[in-house]
Design a protein around this motif. Sequence first.
Motif, PDB file in Angstrom:
ATOM      1  N   ILE A 132       0.642  -1.287  -0.069  1.00  0.00           N
ATOM      2  CA  ILE A 132       0.122  -0.066   0.043  1.00  0.00           C
ATOM      3  C   ILE A 132       0.965   1.356  -0.118  1.00  0.00           C
ATOM      4  CG2 ILE A 132      -1.710   1.249   1.055  1.00  0.00           C
ATOM      5  CD1 ILE A 132      -2.659  -1.370   2.513  1.00  0.00           C
ATOM      6  N   GLY A 133       0.715   1.919  -1.030  1.00  0.00           N
ATOM      7  CA  GLY A 133       1.649   3.061  -1.172  1.00  0.00           C
ATOM      8  C   GLY A 133       1.930   3.792  -2.473  1.00  0.00           C
ATOM      9  N   GLN A 134       2.545   4.772  -2.470  1.00  0.00           N
ATOM     10  CA  GLN A 134       3.217   5.541  -3.742  1.00  0.00           C
ATOM     11  C   GLN A 134       4.513   5.080  -4.203  1.00  0.00           C
ATOM     12  OE1 GLN A 134       2.675  10.188  -4.999  1.00  0.00           O
ATOM     13  NE2 GLN A 134       3.284   9.590  -3.324  1.00  0.00           N
ATOM     14  N   LEU A 135       4.504   4.450  -5.379  1.00  0.00           N
ATOM     15  CA  LEU A 135       5.802   4.024  -5.948  1.00  0.00           C
ATOM     16  C   LEU A 135       6.720   5.241  -6.548  1.00  0.00           C
ATOM     17  CD1 LEU A 135       4.382   1.052  -8.090  1.00  0.00           C
ATOM     18  CD2 LEU A 135       5.340   1.186  -5.634  1.00  0.00           C
ATOM     19  N   ARG A 136       5.933   6.146  -7.148  1.00  0.00           N
ATOM     20  CA  ARG A 136       6.595   7.355  -7.517  1.00  0.00           C
ATOM     21  C   ARG A 136       5.540   8.460  -7.561  1.00  0.00           C
ATOM     22  NH1 ARG A 136       8.662   6.738 -13.552  1.00  0.00           N
ATOM     23  NH2 ARG A 136       8.873   8.801 -13.458  1.00  0.00           N
TER      24      ARG A 136
ATOM     25  N   SER B 282      -2.151  -3.671  -3.434  1.00  0.00           N
ATOM     26  CA  SER B 282      -2.085  -5.151  -3.936  1.00  0.00           C
ATOM     27  C   SER B 282      -1.449  -6.097  -2.613  1.00  0.00           C
ATOM     28  CB  SER B 282      -1.229  -5.421  -5.003  1.00  0.00           C
ATOM     29  OG  SER B 282      -1.135  -6.582  -5.572  1.00  0.00           O
ATOM     30  N   GLY B 283      -1.166  -7.267  -2.947  1.00  0.00           N
ATOM     31  CA  GLY B 283      -0.596  -8.165  -1.985  1.00  0.00           C
ATOM     32  C   GLY B 283      -1.347  -8.462  -0.772  1.00  0.00           C
ATOM     33  N   PHE B 284      -2.708  -8.712  -0.957  1.00  0.00           N
ATOM     34  CA  PHE B 284      -3.469  -8.597   0.467  1.00  0.00           C
ATOM     35  C   PHE B 284      -3.479 -10.264   0.855  1.00  0.00           C
ATOM     36  CE2 PHE B 284      -5.016  -5.156  -1.860  1.00  0.00           C
ATOM     37  CZ  PHE B 284      -4.727  -4.169  -1.024  1.00  0.00           C
ATOM     38  N   GLY B 285      -2.844 -11.175   0.169  1.00  0.00           N
ATOM     39  CA  GLY B 285      -2.808 -12.519   0.562  1.00  0.00           C
ATOM     40  C   GLY B 285      -4.452 -12.939   0.931  1.00  0.00           C
TER      41      GLY B 285
ATOM     42  N   THR C  10      -8.070  -5.495   4.583  1.00  0.00           N
ATOM     43  CA  THR C  10      -6.794  -4.764   4.226  1.00  0.00           C
ATOM     44  C   THR C  10      -7.078  -4.083   2.973  1.00  0.00           C
ATOM     45  OG1 THR C  10      -6.165  -6.794   3.293  1.00  0.00           O
ATOM     46  CG2 THR C  10      -5.386  -6.225   5.610  1.00  0.00           C
ATOM     47  N   SER C  11      -7.771  -4.820   2.161  1.00  0.00           N
ATOM     48  CA  SER C  11      -8.185  -4.089   0.834  1.00  0.00           C
ATOM     49  C   SER C  11      -9.283  -2.804   1.067  1.00  0.00           C
ATOM     50  CB  SER C  11      -8.763  -4.699  -0.221  1.00  0.00           C
ATOM     51  OG  SER C  11      -9.976  -5.287   0.185  1.00  0.00           O
ATOM     52  N   ALA C  12      -9.990  -2.723   2.011  1.00  0.00           N
ATOM     53  CA  ALA C  12     -10.884  -1.633   2.360  1.00  0.00           C
ATOM     54  C   ALA C  12     -10.144  -0.452   2.961  1.00  0.00           C
ATOM     55  CB  ALA C  12     -11.774  -2.170   3.421  1.00  0.00           C
ATOM     56  N   ILE C  13      -9.114  -0.862   3.917  1.00  0.00           N
ATOM     57  CA  ILE C  13      -8.396   0.121   4.323  1.00  0.00           C
ATOM     58  C   ILE C  13      -7.482   0.857   3.291  1.00  0.00           C
ATOM     59  CG2 ILE C  13      -6.509  -0.895   5.340  1.00  0.00           C
ATOM     60  CD1 ILE C  13      -8.185   2.066   6.942  1.00  0.00           C
ATOM     61  N   ALA C  14      -6.671  -0.113   2.512  1.00  0.00           N
ATOM     62  CA  ALA C  14      -5.903   0.600   1.362  1.00  0.00           C
ATOM     63  C   ALA C  14      -6.999   1.500   0.517  1.00  0.00           C
ATOM     64  CB  ALA C  14      -5.622  -0.649   0.571  1.00  0.00           C
TER      65      ALA C  14
ATOM     66  N   ARG D 210      -1.052   8.638   6.051  1.00  0.00           N
ATOM     67  CA  ARG D 210      -1.121   7.291   7.027  1.00  0.00           C
ATOM     68  C   ARG D 210      -0.474   6.034   6.235  1.00  0.00           C
ATOM     69  NH1 ARG D 210      -6.510   6.740   9.680  1.00  0.00           N
ATOM     70  NH2 ARG D 210      -7.147   7.469   7.661  1.00  0.00           N
ATOM     71  N   TRP D 211      -0.727   6.074   4.892  1.00  0.00           N
ATOM     72  CA  TRP D 211      -0.099   4.888   4.117  1.00  0.00           C
ATOM     73  C   TRP D 211       1.271   4.726   4.284  1.00  0.00           C
ATOM     74  CZ3 TRP D 211       3.965   6.025   0.644  1.00  0.00           C
ATOM     75  CH2 TRP D 211       4.036   7.372   0.280  1.00  0.00           C
ATOM     76  N   ARG D 212       2.176   5.624   4.840  1.00  0.00           N
ATOM     77  CA  ARG D 212       3.515   5.616   5.168  1.00  0.00           C
ATOM     78  C   ARG D 212       3.660   4.486   6.344  1.00  0.00           C
ATOM     79  NH1 ARG D 212       6.380   9.477   2.285  1.00  0.00           N
ATOM     80  NH2 ARG D 212       5.044  11.446   1.415  1.00  0.00           N
ATOM     81  N   LEU D 213       2.690   4.169   6.913  1.00  0.00           N
ATOM     82  CA  LEU D 213       2.939   3.321   8.096  1.00  0.00           C
ATOM     83  C   LEU D 213       3.421   1.922   7.293  1.00  0.00           C
ATOM     84  CD1 LEU D 213      -0.024   3.922  10.300  1.00  0.00           C
ATOM     85  CD2 LEU D 213       2.415   3.974  10.971  1.00  0.00           C
ATOM     86  N   PHE D 214       2.984   1.705   6.044  1.00  0.00           N
ATOM     87  CA  PHE D 214       3.292   0.496   5.350  1.00  0.00           C
ATOM     88  C   PHE D 214       4.760   0.657   4.704  1.00  0.00           C
ATOM     89  CE2 PHE D 214      -1.195   0.375   5.943  1.00  0.00           C
ATOM     90  CZ  PHE D 214      -1.501  -0.800   5.936  1.00  0.00           C
ATOM     91  N   SER D 215       5.459   1.718   4.572  1.00  0.00           N
ATOM     92  CA  SER D 215       6.839   2.028   4.127  1.00  0.00           C
ATOM     93  C   SER D 215       7.686   0.951   4.306  1.00  0.00           C
ATOM     94  CB  SER D 215       7.225   3.427   4.250  1.00  0.00           C
ATOM     95  OG  SER D 215       6.247   4.232   3.576  1.00  0.00           O
TER      96      SER D 215
END
Length: 483
Positions: free
Chosen positions: A349-353, A360-363, A369-373, A387-392
């Motif tokens: 979850i986040g910004q690539l550029r 993606s990658g929710f297993g 998890t897709s809802a919060i994404a 807050r997406w930076r928590l997944f960095s």
Amino acid sequence: MSETFPSATTRPDSAVMRERQRLAFDLDVDICVIGAGLAGLTVALEAARLGASVAVLEGRHVGWNASGHQLGTVMPGYGLPISDLIARVGFEDARELWSLSRQGADCVRANATEDLIPGIALSEGALEVSNVDVGDQLISRLQMLSEDFETEVEGWQVERVRDELKTGRYFHGMYYPKAFQIDGGKYVHGLADLARRAGARIFEDTPVVSIDPSGIRKRIVTPSARLRASHIVLAGNVHLGAPLKRLSETLLPVWRYAAVTAPLGERLAEAIRFQGSVTDSDGVDHFRIVDGDRLMWASPETTWAARPQRFAGAIARRIRTIFPQLGNVEIADVFSGAVGQTVHGMPQIGQLRRGLWVSSGFGRQGLNTSAIAGQLIARSILWGDDRWRLFSPFELVWAGGPTGRVAGQLVGMWGRGSSAAAGALARYRERARAQERIREARRLEANRQAGTRPQLRRPPPGRPRPERPPPPAAVDSSEGEGV
């Protein structure tokens, strides 16, 4: 805990299908979402509700893969165990991430109402059962979840678990009263309808040929049209295709197979009283009752695609192994779906550029998890929520290609074998303890009837007998007498 699993797919009616046509004209939007599964549709819904213009491009049709084939269990958590999550990011960030997973479950509950999605068939409660006797570990985990992570959870003793599930295969359990189940197929198509009503445009049968993420306005090319957008969200799981091969190779594709039995009548109620979903702590089995007297069961897992019907016999045997009183069950249908698992077990979850996002990658933990994404990405684009930076800390890691699939298959087989061995040993020890109690009771009863005191138990072989204290020395009666 909660996981993405196969279930019956509900297709939308023909009127809705006519509104989801192939993109055949050039289009400019604020956000282009690639992939019309749970992740992509949630981004589209949230962004459209916030006022953005959104187009969703889907190479096949809405919910055709794992998103439309799932058991429908919604609960907090991730694929990564909570202890590993704390070790990776620290206690405070782990708390924040767990809180986000709870918010994701709340988001699904808010959407999954009969008013918004008719026939969603919501039911309450989820039970995680252990294959081995781990009462001490259960206590510490309960304390952590309830006190530190503010999650409503109850510990169930062995007797209560077996009162709800008439099998000797399970021991202790953890009950999540706020968890719930929905019809997974209806939910993904309901999300599409909600996104469309909010203003998002969904185009099926529209594969992406190439993307150019450079510049302020990104370019997306499809077979029959071009699209420009300020932001692109990649939400295509393991099927992103050649234009995004490097991203899709960070996911290990895992196919899980599930079945729905024919009606089982009263014998199902006699075997299973619990009306929520049940999953074992080793992630081998996941099942629940549907339609009153049918059993939906997910078990086999491979890293290679196969015809779902091949697994009907394996699932039927697994059901008979856990609940032998059900006998030979008839399998009415078998389903499968491929989920993308990351190497570290957490979603991407986040910004690539700048302007290029990934969801993606929710297993197996896809619903919450897709809802919060979807919420995080839409609110970051439109509100600046970071807050997406928590997944960095959970970066993109290559999944190993074909070698990774072989390794994943072997690890899965080893894990299932280890679980089976540990469970068999735990049940053997339980039987041994029960037999020892029976022998002790018989011995006491025999002594009572004979009117004798209970005999002292002999120490086991190899253990020295306790030494008896020496008798007191004899006292000479002549001592102390005067001459």
